[in-house]
Design a protein around this motif. Structure first.
Motif, PDB file in Angstrom:
ATOM      1  N   PHE A 220     -41.665  35.578 -17.114  1.00  0.00           N
ATOM      2  CA  PHE A 220     -41.893  35.568 -18.256  1.00  0.00           C
ATOM      3  C   PHE A 220     -40.613  35.798 -18.940  1.00  0.00           C
ATOM      4  CE2 PHE A 220     -45.528  36.953 -16.626  1.00  0.00           C
ATOM      5  CZ  PHE A 220     -46.820  36.652 -17.701  1.00  0.00           C
ATOM      6  N   GLN A 221     -39.258  36.112 -18.481  1.00  0.00           N
ATOM      7  CA  GLN A 221     -38.583  35.417 -19.722  1.00  0.00           C
ATOM      8  C   GLN A 221     -38.389  33.424 -19.425  1.00  0.00           C
ATOM      9  OE1 GLN A 221     -35.231  37.097 -17.901  1.00  0.00           O
ATOM     10  NE2 GLN A 221     -35.791  39.429 -18.278  1.00  0.00           N
ATOM     11  N   LYS A 222     -39.211  32.808 -18.942  1.00  0.00           N
ATOM     12  CA  LYS A 222     -38.887  31.774 -19.203  1.00  0.00           C
ATOM     13  C   LYS A 222     -39.478  30.591 -20.059  1.00  0.00           C
ATOM     14  CE  LYS A 222     -38.875  30.923 -13.910  1.00  0.00           C
ATOM     15  NZ  LYS A 222     -39.356  30.047 -12.794  1.00  0.00           N
ATOM     16  N   LYS A 223     -39.228  30.268 -20.915  1.00  0.00           N
ATOM     17  CA  LYS A 223     -39.024  29.675 -21.678  1.00  0.00           C
ATOM     18  C   LYS A 223     -40.624  28.809 -22.086  1.00  0.00           C
ATOM     19  CE  LYS A 223     -37.151  26.525 -25.455  1.00  0.00           C
ATOM     20  NZ  LYS A 223     -36.815  24.970 -25.814  1.00  0.00           N
ATOM     21  N   ASP A 224     -41.553  29.151 -22.591  1.00  0.00           N
ATOM     22  CA  ASP A 224     -42.769  28.221 -23.287  1.00  0.00           C
ATOM     23  C   ASP A 224     -43.832  29.209 -21.784  1.00  0.00           C
ATOM     24  OD1 ASP A 224     -41.861  27.172 -25.768  1.00  0.00           O
ATOM     25  OD2 ASP A 224     -41.604  25.730 -23.669  1.00  0.00           O
ATOM     26  N   PHE A 225     -43.328  29.651 -21.101  1.00  0.00           N
ATOM     27  CA  PHE A 225     -44.346  30.308 -19.906  1.00  0.00           C
ATOM     28  C   PHE A 225     -45.291  31.462 -20.119  1.00  0.00           C
ATOM     29  CE2 PHE A 225     -45.088  33.238 -16.491  1.00  0.00           C
ATOM     30  CZ  PHE A 225     -44.996  32.415 -15.905  1.00  0.00           C
ATOM     31  N   TYR A 226     -45.127  32.119 -21.093  1.00  0.00           N
ATOM     32  CA  TYR A 226     -46.203  32.876 -21.688  1.00  0.00           C
ATOM     33  C   TYR A 226     -47.150  32.322 -22.237  1.00  0.00           C
ATOM     34  CZ  TYR A 226     -47.697  37.634 -23.473  1.00  0.00           C
ATOM     35  OH  TYR A 226     -48.882  38.416 -24.275  1.00  0.00           O
ATOM     36  N   GLU A 227     -46.440  30.937 -23.827  1.00  0.00           N
ATOM     37  CA  GLU A 227     -47.208  31.019 -24.538  1.00  0.00           C
ATOM     38  C   GLU A 227     -48.176  29.356 -23.467  1.00  0.00           C
ATOM     39  OE1 GLU A 227     -47.795  30.874 -27.839  1.00  0.00           O
ATOM     40  OE2 GLU A 227     -46.205  32.212 -27.591  1.00  0.00           O
ATOM     41  N   CYS A 228     -47.839  29.082 -22.350  1.00  0.00           N
ATOM     42  CA  CYS A 228     -49.183  28.392 -21.877  1.00  0.00           C
ATOM     43  C   CYS A 228     -49.804  29.269 -21.221  1.00  0.00           C
ATOM     44  CB  CYS A 228     -48.079  27.633 -20.188  1.00  0.00           C
ATOM     45  SG  CYS A 228     -49.012  26.982 -19.086  1.00  0.00           S
ATOM     46  N   ILE A 229     -49.174  30.406 -20.966  1.00  0.00           N
ATOM     47  CA  ILE A 229     -50.597  31.698 -20.302  1.00  0.00           C
ATOM     48  C   ILE A 229     -51.789  31.647 -21.366  1.00  0.00           C
ATOM     49  CG2 ILE A 229     -50.762  33.500 -19.256  1.00  0.00           C
ATOM     50  CD1 ILE A 229     -48.235  33.606 -18.030  1.00  0.00           C
ATOM     51  N   LYS A 230     -51.205  31.717 -22.795  1.00  0.00           N
ATOM     52  CA  LYS A 230     -52.139  32.643 -23.833  1.00  0.00           C
ATOM     53  C   LYS A 230     -52.562  30.735 -24.219  1.00  0.00           C
ATOM     54  CE  LYS A 230     -49.062  35.209 -25.902  1.00  0.00           C
ATOM     55  NZ  LYS A 230     -47.811  35.252 -27.137  1.00  0.00           N
ATOM     56  N   ARG A 231     -52.673  30.028 -23.785  1.00  0.00           N
ATOM     57  CA  ARG A 231     -53.003  28.559 -24.147  1.00  0.00           C
ATOM     58  C   ARG A 231     -54.072  28.138 -22.688  1.00  0.00           C
ATOM     59  NH1 ARG A 231     -48.158  26.395 -25.980  1.00  0.00           N
ATOM     60  NH2 ARG A 231     -48.059  25.267 -23.252  1.00  0.00           N
ATOM     61  N   GLU A 232     -54.207  29.019 -22.226  1.00  0.00           N
ATOM     62  CA  GLU A 232     -54.222  28.422 -20.916  1.00  0.00           C
ATOM     63  C   GLU A 232     -55.802  29.368 -21.199  1.00  0.00           C
ATOM     64  OE1 GLU A 232     -56.654  26.900 -17.150  1.00  0.00           O
ATOM     65  OE2 GLU A 232     -55.164  26.582 -18.681  1.00  0.00           O
ATOM     66  N   LYS A 233     -55.931  31.050 -21.281  1.00  0.00           N
ATOM     67  CA  LYS A 233     -56.639  32.150 -21.626  1.00  0.00           C
ATOM     68  C   LYS A 233     -57.878  31.694 -23.127  1.00  0.00           C
ATOM     69  CE  LYS A 233     -55.586  36.457 -21.600  1.00  0.00           C
ATOM     70  NZ  LYS A 233     -54.674  37.322 -21.859  1.00  0.00           N
ATOM     71  N   LYS A 234     -57.189  30.837 -23.894  1.00  0.00           N
ATOM     72  CA  LYS A 234     -58.103  30.431 -24.619  1.00  0.00           C
ATOM     73  C   LYS A 234     -59.125  29.572 -24.776  1.00  0.00           C
ATOM     74  CE  LYS A 234     -55.125  31.125 -28.685  1.00  0.00           C
ATOM     75  NZ  LYS A 234     -54.081  30.824 -29.404  1.00  0.00           N
ATOM     76  N   TYR A 235     -58.323  28.092 -23.950  1.00  0.00           N
ATOM     77  CA  TYR A 235     -59.517  26.940 -22.898  1.00  0.00           C
ATOM     78  C   TYR A 235     -60.931  27.665 -21.985  1.00  0.00           C
ATOM     79  CZ  TYR A 235     -59.863  22.616 -20.991  1.00  0.00           C
ATOM     80  OH  TYR A 235     -60.694  21.513 -20.608  1.00  0.00           O
ATOM     81  N   ILE A 236     -59.786  28.931 -21.300  1.00  0.00           N
ATOM     82  CA  ILE A 236     -61.018  29.364 -20.805  1.00  0.00           C
ATOM     83  C   ILE A 236     -61.721  29.842 -21.155  1.00  0.00           C
ATOM     84  CG2 ILE A 236     -61.320  31.426 -18.667  1.00  0.00           C
ATOM     85  CD1 ILE A 236     -58.366  30.666 -17.645  1.00  0.00           C
TER      86      ILE A 236
END
Length: 563
Positions: A220-236
């Protein structure tokens, strides 16, 4: 018509931010593609590159000779499955003047050499002792090159600056390869390497556990990794209450998950267990060792990333024979259970957050034998109640096809069975349960709901070969086609680029008569998918044409039992 700026991946059609973003996306997402193939988007040529390195080299030449500066095109629509991490990025940002003044070139040489050793050792599976040989060879090469360069420049070979620089470089090379501990410490410093914890077992063997909390914090220190998971959860969440099960969260078991119901800010983890064998080729079978591995992946990542090897991480490694002892099992999973309990109860404060994010297990994937061992079920599939989903007896499995005719296991009934066999151990065969699961201390884990079916063995090596063998045997027995003709069509079928790797082995007439389908799981799957195309033979009938393969399928379907 050629373009100057790439806006979309030519393989998966994901939006990218310019040429640099396109190269970064190719290296991170498609580096492990088995059938890599893409044309160049910057030229008019229709040539398809099948080698990743040659394609990147070709693409960079276009970027170097471009007359226009690359301007990243803004994304008009937000794509939920884009990750712009900076790992292994070849296009490093330019240093400013103050940063350049403090820039240590020797540190950069050390980092580059360390990365080279990692690639050599991991990519070619070489022992650690090879590092000293590489260091000696590089030092000799560096000295020879320096002498050659100075002689060409007519500079004195005894130049003190040269000796000083060469001495510093040689010192760095030998410090890295001096011993394994220094090498690992440098990897921790430069590449966020997570050192495994050793688990000493009573048998004298050693197991290794990589702390799951450290793995997650590093990810989760990688850039945009956490944001990608948040977007996927909203899509789910868009599929909640619908008839589409897009994700584990949309299913009934996911909605009843004990952690997901009480904690909203939760990320799902998926565990995977498998056995591997390592062997010394010089010593034969006597040097073979069977190891059991546990892997971790983020279940809330988009599917295109979740299936990539870059997002699957080793978690636990131990000898297979050590798992057979009950005391060893408790010791092996003690640290893992404690860490997962901590993640479920306390969570982690991720970068950019002030509140904790919780992690829990969705499923533990394994083959049937490993799933029964981890769940505490009976490991004999030839007798007794050998199914972990229902209480059917082995002798009735060939005659019962409907779920309504058997008693389905539930989480509550399984807990009752475990308590009963604790009091009456002789009744293990009565329920098909041997013991309490080693992961039962976790709130999120239940052997009934957390161990999904083994698709490869149940379907690819079970149902599909049975259908294929019955179909081919019926075609031959009803004289729609001879076995020699069937084998000829199967063996001479022309496969596409995506199926060539999984081409099934040579099919023989004896296989049809014995109702046997040779090959590996993916080869049987490839045969099943393309069987209709292979068996097509148009014959003229009174009312037009009809496919004999379809007639055979109708014949077989009428003879097979209904589900």
């Amino acid at each position: 018509m050629s373009i100057n700026c790439v806006q979309q991946c030519s393989i998966c059609f994901v939006n990218v931010n310019g040429n640099n973003g396109y190269i970064r996306h190719i290296r991170q997402v498609h580096v492990n593609d088995r059938q890599f193939g893409t044309p160049c988007a910057l030229c008019d040529s229709k040539f398809v590159f099948t080698n990743l390195k040659s394609f990147i080299s070709h693409f960079r030449k276009h970027m170097l000779h471009s007359l226009f500066d690359e301007v990243p095109t803004p994304d008009l629509c937000v794509n939920h499955d884009i990750i712009n991490s900076d790992v292994n990025d070849d296009f490093e940002e330019q240093l400013t003047i103050p940063e350049y003044e403090h820039y240590d070139q020797l540190e950069e040489i050390k980092k580059f050499y360390l990365k080279m050793l990692l690639r050599v050792r991991e990519g070619h599976i070489l022992p650690g002792a090879v590092m000293k040989t590489i260091s000696l060879s590089l030092c000799s090469l560096l000295e020879t090159f320096s002498i050659f360069l100075l002689s060409k420049l007519n500079i004195n070979l005894d130049n003190p600056i040269l000796r000083h620089v060469n001495g510093d470089i040689e010192k760095i090379l030998f410090e890295i390869s001096k011993n394994e501990e220094l090498f690992i410490s440098d990897c921790e410093l430069y590449f966020r390497f997570i050192k495994p914890k050793e688990i000493q077992l009573p048998t004298g063997n050693t197991a290794y556990y990589i702390p799951i909390c450290d793995i997650l914090m590093c990810l989760f220190q990688k850039k945009d990794f956490y944001e990608c998971i948040k977007r996927e959860k909203k899509y789910i969440c868009q599929f909640d209450g619908q008839d589409i099960i897009y994700h584990y969260r949309n299913g009934e078991i996911g909605r009843q998950h004990c952690i997901l119901k009480i904690k909203e800010n939760t990320i799902l983890l998926q565990l995977y267990c498998d056995d591997i064998s390592v062997v010394n080729p010089l010593m034969g079978k006597n040097a073979a060792h069977k190891l059991t591995t546990f892997y971790l992946s983020i279940d809330d990542l988009p599917a295109c990333y979740n299936s990539s090897l870059n997002f699957i991480h080793l978690l636990l490694l131990f000898y297979r024979k050590d798992f057979e002892n009950e005391n060893n099992r408790q010791i092996l999973f003690n640290l893992l259970n404690k860490d997962i309990e901590c993640l479920e109860n306390d969570g982690l404060i991720l970068p950019g957050d002030i509140t904790p994010t919780y992690f829990t297990i969705s499923t533990l994937c394994a083959d049937n034998l490993a799933a029964h061992e981890l769940g505490g079920f009976t490991c004999s599939f030839n007798s007794g109640r050998c199914c972990r989903y229902c209480l059917i007896h082995h002798k009735d499995m060939k005659y019962v096809y409907r779920e309504a005719d058997v008693l389905i296991r539930t989480a509550a009934s399984h807990d009752f069975h475990v308590k009963h066999i604790d009091n009456v151990p002789n009744d293990k065969s009565l329920y098909g349960v041997n013991e309490k699961s080693i992961l039962s201390t976790l709130l999120s884990f239940n052997p009934i709901t957390s161990l999904p079916p083994d698709i490869m063995h149940d379907i690819l090596e079970g149902i599909m070969p049975k259908i294929i063998s019955s179909l081919l045997h019926t075609i031959v027995s009803t004289r729609l086609c001879t076995s020699a003709q069937i084998c000829y069509r199967i063996n001479n079928f022309i496969y596409g680029i995506n199926d060539r790797r999984n081409r099934p082995p040579t099919f023989k007439e004896k296989d049809i008569h014995d109702k046997r389908v040779p090959g590996k799981a993916m080869e049987k799957y490839c045969l099943f998918l393309n069987l209709g195309l292979r068996m097509m033979r148009t014959t003229k009938v009174a009312h037009g044409t009809e496919n004999e393969g379809f007639k055979a399928e109708r014949t077989v379907s009428s003879s097979l039992p209904s589900p």
